[in-house]
Design a protein around this motif. Sequence first.
Motif, PDB file in Angstrom:
ATOM      1  N   VAL A   5       0.818  -1.211   0.000  1.00 45.80           N
ATOM      2  CA  VAL A   5       0.000   0.000   0.000  1.00 45.80           C
ATOM      3  C   VAL A   5       0.851   1.260   0.000  1.00 45.80           C
ATOM      4  N   ASP A   6       2.068   1.158   0.512  1.00 43.34           N
ATOM      5  CA  ASP A   6       2.940   2.335   0.565  1.00 43.34           C
ATOM      6  C   ASP A   6       3.511   2.708  -0.802  1.00 43.34           C
ATOM      7  N   PHE A   7       3.249   1.882  -1.805  1.00 46.73           N
ATOM      8  CA  PHE A   7       3.782   2.136  -3.143  1.00 46.73           C
ATOM      9  C   PHE A   7       2.679   2.179  -4.193  1.00 46.73           C
ATOM     10  N   GLU A   8       1.488   2.577  -3.756  1.00 47.56           N
ATOM     11  CA  GLU A   8       0.408   2.719  -4.723  1.00 47.56           C
ATOM     12  C   GLU A   8       0.707   3.877  -5.673  1.00 47.56           C
ATOM     13  N   PRO A   9       0.311   3.767  -6.931  1.00 49.89           N
ATOM     14  CA  PRO A   9       0.576   4.848  -7.894  1.00 49.89           C
ATOM     15  C   PRO A   9      -0.285   6.066  -7.610  1.00 49.89           C
ATOM     16  N   ALA A  10       0.236   7.241  -7.905  1.00 51.83           N
ATOM     17  CA  ALA A  10      -0.563   8.453  -7.807  1.00 51.83           C
ATOM     18  C   ALA A  10      -1.674   8.381  -8.849  1.00 51.83           C
ATOM     19  N   SER A  11      -2.889   8.700  -8.440  1.00 51.21           N
ATOM     20  CA  SER A  11      -4.010   8.583  -9.363  1.00 51.21           C
ATOM     21  C   SER A  11      -5.073   9.606  -9.020  1.00 51.21           C
ATOM     22  N   ASP A  12      -5.590  10.285 -10.033  1.00 50.99           N
ATOM     23  CA  ASP A  12      -6.676  11.241  -9.866  1.00 50.99           C
ATOM     24  C   ASP A  12      -7.968  10.467  -9.647  1.00 50.99           C
ATOM     25  N   PRO A  13      -8.628  10.638  -8.492  1.00 50.48           N
ATOM     26  CA  PRO A  13      -9.841   9.848  -8.229  1.00 50.48           C
ATOM     27  C   PRO A  13     -10.963  10.116  -9.226  1.00 50.48           C
ATOM     28  N   ASN A  14     -10.906  11.263  -9.913  1.00 49.92           N
ATOM     29  CA  ASN A  14     -11.949  11.598 -10.879  1.00 49.92           C
ATOM     30  C   ASN A  14     -11.540  11.289 -12.312  1.00 49.92           C
ATOM     31  N   ARG A  15     -10.420  10.601 -12.486  1.00 50.39           N
ATOM     32  CA  ARG A  15      -9.933  10.322 -13.832  1.00 50.39           C
ATOM     33  C   ARG A  15     -10.949   9.538 -14.655  1.00 50.39           C
ATOM     34  N   PHE A  16     -11.680   8.658 -14.007  1.00 47.99           N
ATOM     35  CA  PHE A  16     -12.594   7.783 -14.737  1.00 47.99           C
ATOM     36  C   PHE A  16     -14.057   8.149 -14.491  1.00 47.99           C
ATOM     37  N   VAL A  17     -14.300   9.402 -14.094  1.00 49.61           N
ATOM     38  CA  VAL A  17     -15.662   9.915 -13.916  1.00 49.61           C
ATOM     39  C   VAL A  17     -15.779  11.197 -14.722  1.00 49.61           C
ATOM     40  N   GLY A  18     -16.846  11.351 -15.477  1.00 52.25           N
ATOM     41  CA  GLY A  18     -17.001  12.573 -16.252  1.00 52.25           C
ATOM     42  C   GLY A  18     -18.408  12.722 -16.799  1.00 52.25           C
ATOM     43  N   GLU A  19     -18.683  13.883 -17.342  1.00 50.29           N
ATOM     44  CA  GLU A  19     -19.961  14.124 -18.002  1.00 50.29           C
ATOM     45  C   GLU A  19     -19.875  13.655 -19.455  1.00 50.29           C
ATOM     46  N   PRO A  20     -21.013  13.423 -20.084  1.00 50.93           N
ATOM     47  CA  PRO A  20     -20.985  13.087 -21.511  1.00 50.93           C
ATOM     48  C   PRO A  20     -20.294  14.178 -22.307  1.00 50.93           C
TER      49      PRO A  20
END
Length: 568
Positions: A5-20
């Motif tokens: 868990v200490d080496f999880e990649p940086a990731s934008d939590p909203n990367r896979f959420v969006g409007e049409p």
Amino acid sequence: MSRPVDFEPASDPNRFVGEPTDPVDERIEVGVLVVGAGPAGLACAIRFGQLLEDHPEVAEQLGDVPLAVVEKGKQAGSHLLSGAVIRPGALERLFDGHGGLDGMPTYGPVGKEQVYVLTRDRALPIPTPPPMRNHGNVVVSLSQVGRWLAERAEAEGAMFLPETSAVTLLVDAGGVVGVRTGDKGRGQHGEELSNFEPGSDLIARVTVLAEGTQGHLTNVALDHFALRGDAAPQVWELGVKEVWKVPRPLDRVIHTLGWPLRPQAKYREFGGSFVYPMGDDLVAIGMVVGLDYRDPRLNPHDLLQVLKTHPTIRAILEGGERIEWGAKTIPGGGFHALPRRLHAPGLLLCGDGVGMVNVPTLKGVHYAVESGRLAAETAFAAVSGAAQDAPVPAGALASYDDAVRAGFIGKELYEVRDLRQVFGRGFFLGGALGVLNTITKGRVSIGSVRTEPDDEQPLLPVDGAAPQVVHDGVLTFDRLSSVFASGNKTRDDQPNHLLVRTRVAPDVAELWANLCPAHVYTAGPVGDDGLAEVEVAPSNCIQCGAISTKGGRLTPPEGGSGPEYWQT
């Protein structure tokens, strides 16, 4: 001691959420959208089609495409893998009054069964524990059943979109309004190739996520809508399976405990094996390992290879030929790890993706089918009575949660709610506590047992090299030949779909290198900073989901990639 868990990649939590994003006139509009052509998604599609047949006015109200099913594999069944001995009751209920189970591919009911505790050279038969009794159950190939279910769904009017990855959860006005599919024809660095096809916005009044284990958008939705439960985190097992053509028929279902796993609590090695007859000349054999283990040298693929050298197992396979191989994660957290809600505005969640698996009974397919059926009935009621616009309000979908928890899914998972967790205390103590829970059917509570996520387990110090397994190409096989036996179709030059850090602690690098059954990760040299380089070969990936449990994240590759299972 390092923790993944200490080496999880940086990731934008909203990367896979969006409007049409597509222009309104270019969006693909459907009534109900099902993501995933596994048992849950196909059961949902079939039941929804049955209801539309009985209510044609609703079908007309939903437009040209009342129901669509998105599947990332080349066809239904391409990515399905399970033991599998299934309880047929949920399927019988699904098709009651609609042709029954005529034509469903099976290898017949379970006649005999045996459970062994293994040591290195011996197999001690024990009475079959009550949760593992399979009288009345049926042996199947899940990939074959998946293709049969898809035929039934198409006959009910479902529109199929195979080779289509669902990458982005479309959210508008606080609710889910569909998904955006992934691009096709991009190169390794994201560049557009000559065959490039952009993804599309699929707009639906209700979206049913039935992606199976480690579902990409299911995890996105659980986080975005804060649906994860707070009783316990989800934990996972990894199953590695082979199908063999054998010269002698196997006359019973076999399960094993013990060797080659170690019983000491410090290793946290939980699991066992199965050997199932598939007619007169085929046998399915698999090894299942809990992914909260702590030894970075443990190699789940090679555990199966070692298992096959046991005299009892070797005798079954000797003179035969391996014809298929695959691997898949299995949710193991049970009742305590279920989401606090299984719905959000415009959204329903089904099957393995939210942890509907009974680990002691080794069963989940019937839960997937039942949850898909219940989701269809909830979605149908919602779209029949709601305004035309998406998303359908959450209140119109809340009855789904009630139906799941009040039905046999919720009741059975509650009875065995503590069984997986107690095995963190070791094989012997965990087994004793498990027997107490089983005898009382959960009425005597074992008590709260703290569960840590798999990636939070501190790794044991590495004391010497891992034991070497001989791969003779006859009985035992290396990982690259196994990937070939999965029918993997992933392009070498497509973008990397695996989110991992490429410089990590040496023991984490070794863990990943051994964890992955498809040999995607290789631990490289250690630099002056004390971190090891990790080389990634994403084209090997069979989308088992194991890396998502131990510090990385699997996202969908290009549609049509991954394994092409036929008999798993």
